[in-house]
Design a protein around this motif. Structure first.
Motif, PDB file in Angstrom:
ATOM      1  N   ILE A 242     -33.573  73.338 -15.816  1.00 45.78           N
ATOM      2  CA  ILE A 242     -33.090  74.683 -16.483  1.00 45.78           C
ATOM      3  C   ILE A 242     -34.358  75.308 -16.923  1.00 45.78           C
ATOM      4  CG2 ILE A 242     -31.690  75.978 -18.023  1.00 45.78           C
ATOM      5  CD1 ILE A 242     -30.125  74.303 -16.042  1.00 45.78           C
TER       6      ILE A 242
ATOM      7  N   GLN B  35     -26.008  77.460 -19.131  1.00 47.59           N
ATOM      8  CA  GLN B  35     -26.845  76.664 -18.431  1.00 47.59           C
ATOM      9  C   GLN B  35     -26.181  75.541 -17.479  1.00 47.59           C
ATOM     10  OE1 GLN B  35     -30.043  76.515 -22.155  1.00 47.59           O
ATOM     11  NE2 GLN B  35     -28.401  75.128 -22.107  1.00 47.59           N
TER      12      GLN B  35
ATOM     13  N   ILE C 251     -30.675  68.984 -12.670  1.00 47.45           N
ATOM     14  CA  ILE C 251     -31.286  70.372 -12.428  1.00 47.45           C
ATOM     15  C   ILE C 251     -31.964  71.016 -13.436  1.00 47.45           C
ATOM     16  CG2 ILE C 251     -30.770  72.646 -11.638  1.00 47.45           C
ATOM     17  CD1 ILE C 251     -29.854  70.630  -9.502  1.00 47.45           C
TER      18      ILE C 251
ATOM     19  N   ARG D 192     -26.711  73.610  -7.712  1.00 45.41           N
ATOM     20  CA  ARG D 192     -26.463  72.399  -6.830  1.00 45.41           C
ATOM     21  C   ARG D 192     -25.883  72.673  -5.819  1.00 45.41           C
ATOM     22  NH1 ARG D 192     -26.511  66.607  -8.113  1.00 45.41           N
ATOM     23  NH2 ARG D 192     -27.690  67.335  -9.950  1.00 45.41           N
TER      24      ARG D 192
ATOM     25  N   ALA E 236     -26.629  75.339 -13.358  1.00 44.71           N
ATOM     26  CA  ALA E 236     -27.010  74.176 -12.659  1.00 44.71           C
ATOM     27  C   ALA E 236     -26.010  73.888 -11.638  1.00 44.71           C
ATOM     28  CB  ALA E 236     -27.066  73.023 -13.785  1.00 44.71           C
TER      29      ALA E 236
ATOM     30  N   VAL F 192     -32.921  69.935 -18.691  1.00 41.80           N
ATOM     31  CA  VAL F 192     -32.359  69.415 -17.572  1.00 41.80           C
ATOM     32  C   VAL F 192     -30.698  69.219 -17.611  1.00 41.80           C
ATOM     33  CG1 VAL F 192     -32.042  67.566 -15.724  1.00 41.80           C
ATOM     34  CG2 VAL F 192     -34.161  68.193 -16.893  1.00 41.80           C
TER      35      VAL F 192
END
Length: 86
Positions: free
Chosen positions: A68, A11, A66, A19, A15, A62
């Motif tokens: 998830i 995860q 970001i 990003r 992220a 998150v």
């Protein structure tokens, strides 16, 4: 002792990939870094079971600002980050 959680690591990698793909770093997008992190997420997720919804359910909503996906498996990463994986 720190315990290793491959789902959490996947995860975080997702992220980071998201990003790097979507945000400027030092005035530019870093698609190479996005690809590396996407591949890392895929590699981690490919090593995890995914035969039920429970097994692919995200443990974090998150990471670093970001969102998830609720269900995260390598196919989701490939789909959502297909532009940097090509």
């Amino acid at each position: 002792m720190v315990e290793y959680d491959p789902r959490a690591a996947a995860q975080i990698a997702y992220a980071l990939a998201f990003r790097y793909r979507n945000e400027d770093v030092d005035g530019r997008r870093n698609f190479d870094a996005a690809k590396r992190w996407a591949m890392r997420s895929i590699g981690l997720l490919d090593g995890l079971p995914e035969s039920s919804v429970t097994e692919v359910a995200s443990t974090q909503q998150v990471v670093g600002g970001i969102a998830i996906p609720d269900l995260l498996h390598s196919g989701v990463v490939r789909e959502r980050l297909s532009d940097v994986l090509a």
